[in-house]
Design an enzyme around this catalytic site. Structure first.
Site, PDB file in Angstrom:
ATOM      1  N   GLN A  39       0.822  -1.204   0.000  1.00 25.49           N
ATOM      2  CA  GLN A  39       0.000   0.000   0.000  1.00 25.49           C
ATOM      3  C   GLN A  39       0.857   1.256   0.000  1.00 25.49           C
ATOM      4  O   GLN A  39       0.589   2.208  -0.723  1.00 25.49           O
ATOM      5  CB  GLN A  39      -0.918  -0.007   1.222  1.00 25.49           C
ATOM      6  CG  GLN A  39      -2.107  -0.921   1.080  1.00 25.49           C
ATOM      7  CD  GLN A  39      -3.129  -0.354   0.109  1.00 25.49           C
ATOM      8  OE1 GLN A  39      -3.879   0.551   0.433  1.00 25.49           O
ATOM      9  NE2 GLN A  39      -3.136  -0.876  -1.093  1.00 25.49           N
ATOM     10  N   GLU A  80      -3.664   5.784   1.872  1.00 22.36           N
ATOM     11  CA  GLU A  80      -3.483   7.076   1.213  1.00 22.36           C
ATOM     12  C   GLU A  80      -2.317   7.912   1.732  1.00 22.36           C
ATOM     13  O   GLU A  80      -1.870   8.832   1.054  1.00 22.36           O
ATOM     14  CB  GLU A  80      -4.790   7.871   1.323  1.00 22.36           C
ATOM     15  CG  GLU A  80      -5.892   7.224   0.505  1.00 22.36           C
ATOM     16  CD  GLU A  80      -7.291   7.705   0.862  1.00 22.36           C
ATOM     17  OE1 GLU A  80      -7.880   8.457   0.084  1.00 22.36           O
ATOM     18  OE2 GLU A  80      -7.789   7.306   1.934  1.00 22.36           O
TER      19      GLU A  80
END
Length: 699
Positions: free
Chosen positions: A594, A661
């Protein structure tokens, strides 16, 4: 905190990985239902106006064409909360690319041929698609995306800035950006009497079910939404899009299952985008580098059919101690497609602007940019005054600098070259809020000694199934192989959508609670579970959404090394390094993936990605991956992702923060700051394409 098991934190392979690499994982357009038809939409060819006539006769004569839906004959739906879903309901055209018809046919090729044969006439109107400072239609919204206040002011920022001995006053621009997931938006709908089943590429099946129930005036329990495998979304699939409404309409009209798979070139106009943002940053500091004034004014656009305001100034309320501050937003309604969420909305463009300005301030002060950030570290969240639940920005900066070899850096711009290549390094900090939403989950112990965990989570390629299984195994105190996790079906216990880096925290919380309760039941039960087994359920409503007395954020630090070719203007990134403070890392393997994925997306934002709204035609010029350039393998250098071991007891039972994010937030600024170090030129508009760089070097 979590149970005594050892599953959490382990580097565990994705449970669905083999299905994906062997091609057996089924996506929304790949369900071979008997009698399934295909549909192809017709986009509007004007930027604003009305449809005055639709001639479908030629299309209906073509082989295989079953129906042509327009605003004159499409099923009526209730007024949606999201006006972008009101497709084929009236003749109005709010922007170019708005769908004005849908052709349903036996095959995809026949549907596409039918769409090309539909003739649409319009009464075109004047339009405006260009956002600019001082636009007469601009206004200051009361709130922005996420429910944040549009304006916040503390102290006397204007006078403090005017009195500061060291000042930076800069404007920066981030262009429109597009999500472009690998799997384009697609939905397959099937009616069985009054019961509706939808297979859709969505980040939240529970929300799709709720929306369809409202639009088609059905009880939610008569709708099943399946989103078992989703090929990426990055925010564009966070809420239902027109494809699922059109598929449901077409299936109702034809009485057959219908698939609507949108062509990639249609996506920029109908599934959202990151709106362009114009930033003005004013930083005032003493000669010691301590900020005395911070102002961040952001201007963006929205469509005329709904308001969506990128919260680009909000991260400036979090990062640095400044006694006098102003953060404002201004939005201009234009004849453009409706903007929406894109990975790290607000924080991504906002932190690019802030961290670029901070780098300029470091240059003005003659101070190391890492030390400048450390010097302005707040002890509480500057905007709210709340204590941070945990904040380890300084540790991320220090550890990143150590790993990157920052101490060997010559701070002088253009101090390092290799033939025609100028070499530079840059740094930026990052932040992203901790978001958690209520969800429900069920855990069941079966007589054979295995366990099933059920929650309508959505795995958008992040490894959610795997991490939820780890949470369950840890709480139950059993090996991973004894736990099976079911996700991606609205008949499962309802759950929040996969967005805002909230998925694992939101779904893992009830999974942990349900498994803890089940473990307690099993401890009181003699022998194996009877019959269908023993179960426990959890619902975090009232807990997960409770107001916290702490400011909860993930943080990070990004370092970049670049080369700039003085002959071609080409920028190449040699190294990217990120160090993050994101609570307890639940799966080292998927977490690193990620972080690296976010940094890669930030690289694209910095160097290749950007879109243009054509003022003459009113649409996005870059509408496919041939013109909208995302990084390819050759563009991605060695990327390192590391994290600080962080214990935070104010988050959720696992102690985790979102990681999807935070990786993107500071990357573009670190690269931009490295380009300045290499060239001595400040570039204040993205992306840093060769023409832009070469022009500045020549000037």
């Amino acid at each position: 905190m979590a149970g005594t098991g050892t599953a959490l934190g382990a580097s565990v392979e994705r449970r669905e990985g083999r299905l994906k690499v062997t091609g057996t994982a089924r996506y929304a357009a790949e369900h071979p239902l008997p009698g399934r038809a295909q549909a192809w939409p017709v986009p509007a060819a004007v930027a604003r106006g009305r449809v005055t006539a639709v001639d479908a006769s030629a299309a209906l004569r073509l082989p295989g064409v079953l129906a042509v839906l327009t605003h004159e004959n499409a099923p009526r739906i209730a007024e949606p909360e999201d006006a972008a879903l009101a497709v084929l309901q009236n003749p109005r055209v709010p922007h170019r690319g708005w769908f004005v018809a849908l052709v349903v046919a036996e095959s995809l090729e026949e549907a596409r041929a039918g769409a090309q044969a539909v003739r649409v006439e319009y009464a075109a109107e004047d339009f405006d698609v260009t956002v600019r400072p001082g636009h007469p239609d601009g206004y200051e919204p009361e709130t922005v995306n996420g429910g944040y206040p549009g304006r916040r002011e503390h102290g006397h920022p204007d006078s403090a800035f005017g009195e500061a001995p060291v000042r930076v006053d800069v404007t920066l621009r981030v262009p429109p950006l597009h999500n472009h997931p690998m799997e384009p938006h697609a939905s397959t709908a099937r009616w069985d009497g009054d019961r509706l089943t939808v297979y859709t590429s969505s980040q939240g099946g529970t929300e799709v079910r709720r929306t369809l129930a409202a639009l088609f005036e059905l009880p939610a329990e008569q709708i099943t939404v399946v989103a078992e495998h989703v090929g990426g979304g990055f925010g564009s699939k966070g809420t239902p899009r027109p494809d699922v409404v059109l598929a449901t309409m077409a299936a109702k009209v034809t009485g057959r299952p219908v698939t609507v798979a949108l062509a990639r070139r249609y996506l920029p106009a109908v599934v959202g985008h990151r709106a362009p943002t114009l930033h003005r940053l004013r930083l005032g500091a003493g000669t010691d580098g301590r900020l005395t004034a911070l102002s961040h004014e952001a201007t963006t656009h929205t469509s005329r059919i709904k308001e969506f305001v990128e919260q680009a100034a909000v991260p400036s309320r979090v990062m640095y101690a400044a006694p006098n501050s102003l953060t404002t937003h201004r939005v201009v309604p234009l004849d453009v497609p409706s903007p929406s969420w894109m990975r790290a909305p607000g924080e991504c463009p906002g932190m690019y602007a802030l961290e670029s300005a901070v780098d300029e301030l470091a240059s003005e002060l003659g101070m190391d940019p890492v030390e400048l950030r450390v010097r302005n570290e707040p002890d509480r969240e500057p905007d709210t005054g709340k204590p941070f639940s945990s904040r380890h920005v300084v540790e991320c900066l220090r550890e990143g600098a150590r790993r990157f070899g920052w101490e060997r850096r010559d701070p002088r711009p253009r101090s390092r070259s290799e033939g025609p290549l100028l070499v530079g390094t840059g740094v930026a900090a990052a932040t992203y809020p901790v978001l958690v939403w209520p969800s429900t989950a069920e855990a069941r112990a079966l007589p054979d000694g295995t366990f099933v965990v059920r929650v309508n989570a959505t795995d958008i390629g992040t490894g959610a199934r795997t991490v939820l299984t780890q949470i369950a195994a840890d709480a139950l105190g059993v090996p991973l192989e004894r736990v099976r996790t079911e996700v991606g079906n609205s008949d499962l216990p309802s759950a929040s959508l996969a967005g805002g880096s909230s998925g694992t925290a939101s779904w893992g919380w009830p999974v942990h609670q349900a498994c803890t309760r089940l473990a307690a039941r099993l401890a009181e039960h003699a022998g194996p579970p009877p019959g269908k087994g023993l179960s426990a359920r959890a619902d975090t409503a009232g807990e997960a959404d409770a107001e916290s007395s702490y400011a909860r954020h993930a943080f990070g630090a990004h370092f970049a090394e670049v080369t700039v070719d003085t002959v071609t203007g080409e920028v190449r990134v040699r190294r990217l390094l990120g160090v993050f403070a994101a609570g307890r890392i639940l799966n080292a393997r998927t977490a690193r993936s990620q972080f690296v994925g976010g940094m890669t997306m930030g690289l694209g934002m910095a160097l290749t990605e950007g879109s243009t709204l054509d003022p003459a035609f009113g649409d996005f010029v870059e509408r496919d991956l041939a013109s909208y350039h995302v990084p390819a393998h050759a563009d991605v250098p060695a990327i390192e992702a590391h994290w600080i071991e962080e214990s935070d007891g104010h988050l959720n039972p696992m102690g985790s923060k979102g990681i999807g994010e935070i990786g993107i937030v500071g990357t573009a600024a670190a690269i931009g700051n490295a380009v300045h170090h290499a060239t001595g030129v400040r570039f204040r508009e993205l992306p840093l394409t060769p023409d832009r760089v070469l022009g500045a070097l020549a000037g």
